[in-house]
Design a protein around this motif. Structure first.
Motif, PDB file in Angstrom:
ATOM      1  N   HIS A 215       0.890  -1.210  -0.016  1.00 39.95           N
ATOM      2  CA  HIS A 215       0.070  -0.096   0.004  1.00 39.95           C
ATOM      3  C   HIS A 215       0.801   1.282   0.118  1.00 39.95           C
ATOM      4  CE1 HIS A 215       0.232   1.106   4.497  1.00 39.95           C
ATOM      5  NE2 HIS A 215       0.191  -0.396   4.581  1.00 39.95           N
ATOM      6  N   LEU A 216       0.519   1.998  -1.013  1.00 43.00           N
ATOM      7  CA  LEU A 216       1.261   3.285  -1.078  1.00 43.00           C
ATOM      8  C   LEU A 216       1.019   4.308   0.058  1.00 43.00           C
ATOM      9  CD1 LEU A 216       3.211   4.563  -3.154  1.00 43.00           C
ATOM     10  CD2 LEU A 216       1.376   5.364  -4.573  1.00 43.00           C
ATOM     11  N   ASP A 217      -0.040   4.383   0.500  1.00 47.22           N
ATOM     12  CA  ASP A 217      -0.220   5.471   1.571  1.00 47.22           C
ATOM     13  C   ASP A 217       0.456   5.108   2.747  1.00 47.22           C
ATOM     14  OD1 ASP A 217      -2.240   3.333   1.770  1.00 47.22           O
ATOM     15  OD2 ASP A 217      -2.957   4.344   3.526  1.00 47.22           O
ATOM     16  N   SER A 218       0.687   6.125   3.571  1.00 45.62           N
ATOM     17  CA  SER A 218       1.253   5.849   5.172  1.00 45.62           C
ATOM     18  C   SER A 218       0.876   7.035   5.964  1.00 45.62           C
ATOM     19  CB  SER A 218       3.069   6.081   4.849  1.00 45.62           C
ATOM     20  OG  SER A 218       3.373   7.523   4.935  1.00 45.62           O
ATOM     21  N   TRP A 219       0.993   6.826   7.366  1.00 45.05           N
ATOM     22  CA  TRP A 219       0.679   7.763   8.174  1.00 45.05           C
ATOM     23  C   TRP A 219       1.447   9.046   7.993  1.00 45.05           C
ATOM     24  CZ3 TRP A 219      -3.791   8.100  10.150  1.00 45.05           C
ATOM     25  CH2 TRP A 219      -4.652   7.020  10.389  1.00 45.05           C
ATOM     26  N   ASP A 220       0.905  10.169   8.370  1.00 54.20           N
ATOM     27  CA  ASP A 220       1.843  11.418   8.309  1.00 54.20           C
ATOM     28  C   ASP A 220       2.904  11.858   9.136  1.00 54.20           C
ATOM     29  OD1 ASP A 220      -0.329  11.324  10.521  1.00 54.20           O
ATOM     30  OD2 ASP A 220      -0.255  13.455  10.585  1.00 54.20           O
ATOM     31  N   LEU A 221       3.268  10.868  10.392  1.00 56.76           N
ATOM     32  CA  LEU A 221       4.186  11.216  11.429  1.00 56.76           C
ATOM     33  C   LEU A 221       5.754  11.218  10.817  1.00 56.76           C
ATOM     34  CD1 LEU A 221       2.740   9.462  14.512  1.00 56.76           C
ATOM     35  CD2 LEU A 221       2.451  11.882  13.637  1.00 56.76           C
ATOM     36  N   ALA A 222       5.876  10.092   9.615  1.00 59.75           N
ATOM     37  CA  ALA A 222       7.216   9.800   9.108  1.00 59.75           C
ATOM     38  C   ALA A 222       7.241   9.686   7.848  1.00 59.75           C
ATOM     39  CB  ALA A 222       7.759   8.728  10.076  1.00 59.75           C
ATOM     40  N   GLU A 223       8.063   8.925   7.365  1.00 60.50           N
ATOM     41  CA  GLU A 223       8.122   8.622   5.895  1.00 60.50           C
ATOM     42  C   GLU A 223       7.659   7.212   5.327  1.00 60.50           C
ATOM     43  OE1 GLU A 223      12.583  10.514   6.265  1.00 60.50           O
ATOM     44  OE2 GLU A 223      12.480   8.461   5.733  1.00 60.50           O
ATOM     45  N   GLY A 224       7.144   6.366   6.492  1.00 58.23           N
ATOM     46  CA  GLY A 224       6.314   5.335   5.876  1.00 58.23           C
ATOM     47  C   GLY A 224       7.435   4.292   4.920  1.00 58.23           C
ATOM     48  N   ALA A 225       8.626   3.975   5.680  1.00 60.83           N
ATOM     49  CA  ALA A 225       9.414   3.315   5.175  1.00 60.83           C
ATOM     50  C   ALA A 225       9.107   1.958   5.113  1.00 60.83           C
ATOM     51  CB  ALA A 225      11.042   3.813   5.686  1.00 60.83           C
ATOM     52  N   GLN A 226       8.959   1.217   6.322  1.00 58.36           N
ATOM     53  CA  GLN A 226       8.578  -0.061   6.617  1.00 58.36           C
ATOM     54  C   GLN A 226       6.971  -0.144   6.283  1.00 58.36           C
ATOM     55  OE1 GLN A 226      10.557  -2.388   7.271  1.00 58.36           O
ATOM     56  NE2 GLN A 226      12.212  -1.549   8.474  1.00 58.36           N
ATOM     57  N   ASP A 227       6.292   0.629   6.659  1.00 54.20           N
ATOM     58  CA  ASP A 227       4.711   0.622   6.441  1.00 54.20           C
ATOM     59  C   ASP A 227       4.233   1.706   5.588  1.00 54.20           C
ATOM     60  OD1 ASP A 227       2.332  -0.265   6.893  1.00 54.20           O
ATOM     61  OD2 ASP A 227       2.002   0.841   8.885  1.00 54.20           O
ATOM     62  N   ASP A 228       4.018   1.465   4.274  1.00 55.29           N
ATOM     63  CA  ASP A 228       4.558   0.270   3.568  1.00 55.29           C
ATOM     64  C   ASP A 228       5.269   0.352   2.332  1.00 55.29           C
ATOM     65  OD1 ASP A 228       4.668  -2.342   2.796  1.00 55.29           O
ATOM     66  OD2 ASP A 228       2.595  -2.360   1.839  1.00 55.29           O
ATOM     67  N   GLY A 229       6.130   1.751   2.242  1.00 51.27           N
ATOM     68  CA  GLY A 229       7.172   1.801   1.264  1.00 51.27           C
ATOM     69  C   GLY A 229       7.674   0.566   0.813  1.00 51.27           C
ATOM     70  N   SER A 230       8.226  -0.056   1.693  1.00 55.66           N
ATOM     71  CA  SER A 230       9.044  -1.295   1.532  1.00 55.66           C
ATOM     72  C   SER A 230       8.313  -2.234   0.430  1.00 55.66           C
ATOM     73  CB  SER A 230       9.388  -1.913   2.732  1.00 55.66           C
ATOM     74  OG  SER A 230      10.206  -1.292   3.683  1.00 55.66           O
TER      75      SER A 230
ATOM     76  N   MET B 142      -3.794   2.328  -2.699  1.00 57.25           N
ATOM     77  CA  MET B 142      -4.144   3.366  -1.929  1.00 57.25           C
ATOM     78  C   MET B 142      -5.064   3.292  -0.719  1.00 57.25           C
ATOM     79  SD  MET B 142      -3.198   6.583  -1.249  1.00 57.25           S
ATOM     80  CE  MET B 142      -1.979   7.098  -2.703  1.00 57.25           C
ATOM     81  N   ASN B 143      -4.706   3.811   0.557  1.00 57.88           N
ATOM     82  CA  ASN B 143      -5.477   4.155   1.584  1.00 57.88           C
ATOM     83  C   ASN B 143      -6.162   2.758   2.536  1.00 57.88           C
ATOM     84  OD1 ASN B 143      -9.278   4.263   2.222  1.00 57.88           O
ATOM     85  ND2 ASN B 143      -7.652   5.457   3.338  1.00 57.88           N
ATOM     86  N   GLU B 144      -4.911   1.802   2.624  1.00 61.50           N
ATOM     87  CA  GLU B 144      -4.954   0.961   3.339  1.00 61.50           C
ATOM     88  C   GLU B 144      -5.120   1.257   4.771  1.00 61.50           C
ATOM     89  OE1 GLU B 144      -3.408  -2.174   6.382  1.00 61.50           O
ATOM     90  OE2 GLU B 144      -2.510  -0.333   5.896  1.00 61.50           O
ATOM     91  N   GLU B 145      -4.369   2.480   5.375  1.00 60.04           N
ATOM     92  CA  GLU B 145      -4.395   2.897   6.695  1.00 60.04           C
ATOM     93  C   GLU B 145      -5.692   3.269   7.330  1.00 60.04           C
ATOM     94  OE1 GLU B 145      -2.033   2.012   8.425  1.00 60.04           O
ATOM     95  OE2 GLU B 145       0.068   2.243   7.412  1.00 60.04           O
ATOM     96  N   ASN B 146      -6.462   4.004   6.614  1.00 61.75           N
ATOM     97  CA  ASN B 146      -7.654   4.584   7.219  1.00 61.75           C
ATOM     98  C   ASN B 146      -9.031   4.345   6.163  1.00 61.75           C
ATOM     99  OD1 ASN B 146      -6.566   6.466   5.366  1.00 61.75           O
ATOM    100  ND2 ASN B 146      -7.350   8.282   6.739  1.00 61.75           N
ATOM    101  N   GLY B 147      -8.968   3.118   5.660  1.00 60.53           N
ATOM    102  CA  GLY B 147     -10.272   3.005   5.046  1.00 60.53           C
ATOM    103  C   GLY B 147     -10.274   1.732   3.963  1.00 60.53           C
ATOM    104  N   LEU B 148      -8.949   1.214   3.582  1.00 55.25           N
ATOM    105  CA  LEU B 148      -8.983   0.016   2.555  1.00 55.25           C
ATOM    106  C   LEU B 148      -9.851   0.364   1.449  1.00 55.25           C
ATOM    107  CD1 LEU B 148      -7.561  -2.487   3.038  1.00 55.25           C
ATOM    108  CD2 LEU B 148      -9.553  -3.631   3.684  1.00 55.25           C
TER     109      LEU B 148
END
Length: 453
Positions: A276-291, A320-326
């Motif tokens: 999933h391309l989306d990530s939370w807004d606190l950081a870069e989303g490297a592990q979750d889920d840029g990897s 897109m949108n796994e984190e808050n909607g799927l």
């Protein structure tokens, strides 16, 4: 009968698999470990684009970037699937402190995704600590009304699989606010979902139950939760103050990003690999889920680099949108059904870019038996855990179409150190581990493509 089926499959496969297939899998690993580009792609995604919460500018940039990456690699078809997504914004940084008599001690919090804001002046109230919803119910309105509820159930440190520990604790994050509001609470504070004892609060999605007042809710760091719990035992009348400025805007247009290599013999049979391309807004989303996203792209890049012409169509999908909607995963499955597409297998990488351990599967006994016979080929690469398990949130809706769902399983011990927290940055990802994960998925895609299900 099942044992006989598995034995026959194994015998049929083992006679030829140890030569040509083992050589081809070795070539896949050599290509990715020598010439792999997934870490380079992840570097741009993290350092140039950064956070990618659904509806944000970062998410929009990530859509265009990954589309261009796949086009530049020469994938035969690259396209976007439009999807409307939630648009929640955090606003100004949150504030919180414990007021114990005349002493005020600041503690780190972050609003949970989907939460409402506090009043502009914040909320200050006494605190009730619970570990379960049953404890909350037993206290009832008489003891909860007008107070802030602290949900302080930790992830179980004795669970070797940390995802089991997460599953045992995350319900308080998702449903805690509404459960507290039933009894008249004015706010909810939830212990962060991590086994680490540190000062990094971990955000994540929450939801409000219909017909129940919506109260503000935030995650507190594990150190902060421990301190608040300790001080509550000493002074049950202390107060907690927090202020957050988040809001939910109108849904926004966004996209899944899809790239494919068309099959030469059975192009109507599709194998998907994605993240999933989306990530939370606190950081870069490297592990979750840029990897997971860059690993999926790398699978197709390596196949092209090696001149592998798959029998079946292979797709890399950035949901897109796994984190808050799927909504991306749901949209992908809806379109697959509308277009009468036949997805025989879907692989998702959404457990971090750590050292590969295997694959978990959701499907029929026959589907799972067909993949399990590859254990001997994959075990030399550390992929010993292959069998029933979990697939992935984004690919879940494809299960209704009869698709075998496969979840990539890396080592789980460090994932929740970074999950949804401000330290989920590029330096949390080891380049070689990331490449090994991509190679693992590419090897499995190669085998499923060659032999089908």
């Amino acid at each position: 009968m099942k044992k006989i089926l598995f034995f026959l499959l194994f015998c049929a496969f083992s006679g030829f698999a140890q030569n040509t297939d083992s050589l081809q899998i070795r070539k896949i690993y050599d290509e990715i470990l020598t010439n792999g580009e997934c870490y380079k792609t992840l570097t741009y995604l993290c350092k140039t684009i950064g956070p990618r919460l659904s509806g944000s500018t970062g998410a929009a940039k990530a859509v265009q970037y990954t589309k261009k990456v796949m086009e530049d690699y020469g994938f035969e078809k690259v396209f976007l699937q439009e999807v409307m997504v939630p648009h929640w914004v955090r606003g100004a940084k949150e504030e919180a402190y414990i007021e114990n008599g005349k002493v005020k001690t600041k503690v780190p919090i972050v609003a949970l995704g989907g939460s409402v804001a506090t009043p502009a002046i914040g909320i200050k109230a006494e605190v009730i600590e619970v570990k379960t919803f049953e404890e909350l119910k037993a206290l009832g309105e008489a003891k909860v009304k007008g107070k802030i509820v602290l949900f302080n159930r930790p992830m179980d440190p004795t669970k070797i699989n940390t995802f089991e520990a997460y599953a045992g604790a995350v319900g308080q994050r998702g449903n805690g606010a509404s459960e507290a509001a039933k009894y008249g609470a004015v706010g909810a504070i939830v212990r962060s979902m991590t086994t680490l004892q540190d000062n990094n609060p971990h955000t994540g999605g929450m939801r409000y139950a219909p017909g129940i007042p919506m109260i503000p809710t935030a995650a507190i760091s594990t150190n902060g939760a421990n301190l608040l719990s300790k001080l509550l035992k000493e002074n049950p009348k202390l107060k907690f103050y927090f202020k957050q400025n988040c809001q939910t805007l109108d849904d926004a247009p966004s996209h899944n990003v899809v790239g494919e290599i068309r099959g030469t013999e059975k192009p109507d049979e599709i194998i998907v690999v994605g993240g999933h391309l989306d990530s939370w807004d606190l950081a870069e989303g490297a592990q979750d889920d840029g990897s997971g996203c860059v690993q999926a792209i790398e699978v197709l890049r390596a196949m092209k680099a090696l001149g592998i012409k798959p029998k079946r169509t292979i797709r890399a999908v950035m949901y897109m949108n796994e984190e808050n909607g799927l909504r991306g995963g749901t949209k992908y499955a809806d379109l697959a059904k509308q277009n009468n597409e036949k997805h025989i297998a879907a692989i998702e990488s959404d457990n971090g870019g750590f050292t590969p351990r295997g694959f978990g599967m959701v499907g029929t006994n026959e589907q799972i038996a067909k993949v399990t016979v590859y254990k001997n080929l994959l075990a030399p690469y550390g992929l010993a855990e292959i069998g029933r398990g979990s697939g992935g949130a984004d690919i879940g809706p494809l299960g209704n179409l009869g698709t075998l769902l496969i979840g990539f399983k890396p080592d789980s011990q460090r994932y929740f150190d970074f999950h949804h927290a401000q330290n989920d940055k590029l330096d949390a990802v080891n380049e070689r581990e990331l490449q090994l994960g991509a190679a693992s998925m590419a090897a499995l895609v190669y085998l499923i493509d060659k032999y089908g299900l």
